[in-house]
Design an enzyme around this catalytic site. Structure first.
Site, PDB file in Angstrom:
ATOM      1  N   SER A 218       5.695  -2.117   3.408  1.00  0.00           N
ATOM      2  CA  SER A 218       4.496  -1.565   4.021  1.00  0.00           C
ATOM      3  C   SER A 218       4.779  -1.147   5.475  1.00  0.00           C
ATOM      4  O   SER A 218       5.718  -0.390   5.700  1.00  0.00           O
ATOM      5  CB  SER A 218       3.364  -2.586   3.919  1.00  0.00           C
ATOM      6  OG  SER A 218       2.138  -1.988   4.163  1.00  0.00           O
ATOM      7  N   GLU A 338      -0.037   1.313  -6.628  1.00  0.00           N
ATOM      8  CA  GLU A 338      -0.147   1.043  -5.193  1.00  0.00           C
ATOM      9  C   GLU A 338      -1.593   1.009  -4.717  1.00  0.00           C
ATOM     10  O   GLU A 338      -1.946   0.272  -3.806  1.00  0.00           O
ATOM     11  CB  GLU A 338       0.625   2.103  -4.394  1.00  0.00           C
ATOM     12  CG  GLU A 338       2.144   1.979  -4.474  1.00  0.00           C
ATOM     13  CD  GLU A 338       2.704   0.943  -3.507  1.00  0.00           C
ATOM     14  OE1 GLU A 338       1.966   0.503  -2.611  1.00  0.00           O
ATOM     15  OE2 GLU A 338       3.881   0.575  -3.661  1.00  0.00           O
TER      16      GLU A 338
END
Ligand SMILES: *[C@@H]1O[C@H](CO)[C@@H](O)[C@H](O)[C@H]1NC(C)=O
Ligand SMILES: *[C@@H]1O[C@H](CO)[C@@H](O)[C@H](O)[C@H]1NC(C)=O
Ligand SMILES: *[C@@H]1O[C@H](CO)[C@@H](O)[C@H](O)[C@H]1NC(C)=O
Ligand SMILES: *[C@@H]1O[C@H](CO)[C@@H](O)[C@H](O)[C@H]1NC(C)=O
Ligand SMILES: *[C@@H]1O[C@H](CO)[C@@H](O)[C@H](O)[C@H]1NC(C)=O
Length: 559
Positions: A218, A338
């Site tokens: 991330s 996601e």
């Protein structure tokens, strides 16, 4: 005003990673403190006394300061540190000031620029082992590197050194101002300080400083991609990029030069002078400054810095203007759903109020006054993702997909092409699709998941020995832990996740090339595929080709 930051904030941008093989070797005598049998390492910057781990054959050196925040300028360049005597490296609890994501409490202190190093007993100065350094995620706003999440046990048993570290977050890490004292990106510069420390000192711990893998998830992966674009020194040899790249809109911020004035005002100190505001904020108790930041919904992040002769500058152009990235071995990928977590945590009403088609098109493209083109594009995109479905909370799937495609999948696919065009030849793509009891994000947000898919950051539970998941050791989950850590540490050792077929991983994972996009799907059965989400990616390629001149990234390109 909508901006991509809101989009990003919805994704639970979080953290990063990694490592492989076990050994019964014991700590070399020279590393042991004869009185306490605690390991000691001598380096040019000090002697560090660590701890023997209780849960495996490794030592821990916790909380070693790699730099110190300057009390005269807490938003600026840190001060190097070295120690006389012995530093007791036994505390990994330091957290930089933030509102943490688990209990949402404001916590942390500025004495936080610390490194944690986990050394398998097989490592010694004469037999150095590869090094994996993990950068945690958390939107550049929160996150911390302790064993609360990043327990090293699964990785170090494969004979690699595993490292985590803190960097400054929020206003302390990312004020981006028109003054040489606070030019911006301090949190990323902290990361570079940590990477230098590791490169210079890890050999004394038994680390091979020619085999350093930098990994992140991330915002940690975005950090890795940033270093790939901007770092001038060779501080690592390989990268692992998990679900985060710079081409996601909103990573590079348009900084608010008045941010210090606004925060000072929030704290009842009114001034129009940036330097006065900075001197005031410099002395404010960090928890108060974090509270003021969250109360005013202020978000700060990486930016393009103004150039100053007397400052340590780092990011001087938009990444779109940097055509070549560092040529290193690359492992990159994503989970197969996601958007699931970021979208399904939304309240029904909040979800139904959203117009993802407009928000995402406007986040990525700027049609100026050409509203007809925008309206045409909205129709086409809506038709592709929704067909005849309506945007309703009882069917979030079209919203989840469009969000994930714009924010994650397409930016990652385009990043892979950019890396190939730069000359990166040794690159592997994965898609993590397993869902089990150790899913990091779904667990944290208490999301059930009838589709059995993996969402953003779920894979962290299969790389790390997360402290609050110690009891979750079902065979199936442990199989995924074994496969993930074998692949990841093979990559750290050999630059190849499948150097030769093993019992656990009986296949060879092909690299990405200009005309082929093979990937490994990671689940209880490993499966090789090609061109992930092919139809959706082709649609976005076509859109990008057709209206690319309006893409915001093109508006930044220096011609
Ligand atoms: C959150 O609260 C729980 C329960 O009090 C505690 O066990 C845990 O350590 C806290 N987590 C953090 C990151 O502070
Ligand atoms: C930045 O500061 C300099 C010197 O104080 C000033 O001349 C310049 O106009 C400022 N630039 C911006 C964009 O505010
Ligand atoms: C600022 O002033 C207001 C009004 O007097 C007060 O309610 C508030 O608590 C003050 N904030 C801080 C951070 O001192
Ligand atoms: C948009 O503005 C530009 C100049 O700013 C002008 O040349 C162009 O004709 C305008 N387009 C439309 C569709 O109004
Ligand atoms: C998690 O969700 C379940 C139902 O899905 C609910 O019973 C439980 O109370 C939730 N836990 C928390 C901590 O919100």
């Amino acid at each position: 005003m909508f901006n991509a930051v809101q989009v990003i904030n919805q994704v639970v941008f979080f953290l990063v990673i990694i490592s492989v093989q076990s050994s019964q070797a014991s700590v070399p005598e020279t590393l042991l403190d004869s009185e306490s049998s605690r390991p000691i390492v001598h380096t040019p910057v000090g002697c560090f006394r660590g701890l023997r781990a209780q849960d495996g054959d490794y030592s821990m050196f916790l909380g070693i300061p790699y730099a110190r925040v300057d009390p005269e300028n807490v938003f600026g360049t840190p001060i190097p540190v070295r120690f006389e005597g012995i530093f007791e490296a036994n505390d990994d609890t330091a957290i930089c000031p933030q509102k943490e994501e688990f209990n949402k409490t404001i916590t942390g202190k500025l004495d936080c620029l610390h490194i944690n190093i986990y050394v398998p007993n097989s490592a010694s100065v004469d037999h150095p082992v590869p090094v994996m350094t993990h950068i945690f995620g958390g939107k550049f706003e929160f996150g911390f590197p302790s064993r609360y999440v990043y327990g090293p046990r699964f990785l170090v048993r494969h004979d690699v050194i595993f490292i985590t570290f803190n960097y400054r977050l929020g206003p302390y890490g990312f004020f981006c101002l028109n003054t040489s004292k606070v030019p911006g990106n301090q949190g990323l510069k902290d990361q570079v300080h940590a990477l230098r420390w590791i490169k210079e000192n890890i050999r004394y711990f038994g680390g091979d400083d020619s085999k350093i893998t930098l990994e992140g998830n991330s915002a940690g992966a975005m950090s890795v991609d940033l270093h790939q674009h901007f770092l001038q020194e060779p501080l690592y040899n390989r990268v692992i990029i998990q679900s985060g790249v710079l081409l996601t809109n909103g990573v590079i911020q348009h900084p608010d030069p008045d941010a210090p004035l606004k925060l000072a005002k929030q704290l009842n100190y009114t001034t129009n002078d940036i330097n006065e505001a900075l001197s005031f904020l410099n002395k404010v108790e960090p928890h108060e400054l974090i509270a003021a930041t969250t109360d005013s919904d202020m978000f700060v992040g990486p930016c393009v810095e103004k150039q100053f002769d007397n400052a340590e500058n780092y990011i001087m152009k938009y990444p779109a203007n940097v055509n070549s990235v560092r040529i290193v071995d690359v492992l990159i990928g994503f989970t197969n759903d996601e958007g699931y977590g970021g979208i399904t945590v939304m309240e029904k009403e909040e979800f139904e109020k959203k117009d993802f088609v407009s928000e995402l098109l406007e986040a990525y493209y700027d049609f100026k006054n050409e509203s007809k083109i925008l309206n045409d594009m909205k129709k086409i995109v809506r038709s592709f993702y929704y067909g005849s479905n309506l945007h309703r909370a009882d069917n979030m799937r079209p919203g989840i997909n469009i969000f994930a495609d714009f924010v994650m999948y397409h930016p990652i696919i385009r990043t892979i092409r950019k890396y190939l065009d730069s000359g990166v030849e040794n690159m592997y793509l994965y898609m993590f699709s397993y869902a089990g009891e150790r899913d990091f994000a779904k667990d944290k947000d208490n999301l059930s998941n009838t589709e059995g898919t993996a969402t953003h950051a779920d894979e962290l539970g299969y790389l790390f020995d997360i402290s609050y998941m110690k009891e979750r050791v079902r065979d199936e989950d442990m199989l995924i832990v074994d496969m993930m850590t074998e692949l990841w540490t093979n990559f750290a050792k050999h630059g190849n996740p499948t150097p030769k077929p093993s019992k656990l991983i009986p296949l060879q994972w092909p690299r990405v090339s200009q005309d082929k996009l093979p990937y490994l799907e990671i689940n209880t059965e490993l499966r090789l595929g090609s061109r992930p989400m092919h139809e959706r990616m082709s649609f976005l390629d076509l859109l990008y080709k057709h209206i690319g001149r309006y893409h915001k990234e093109h508006l930044w390109i220096e011609h």
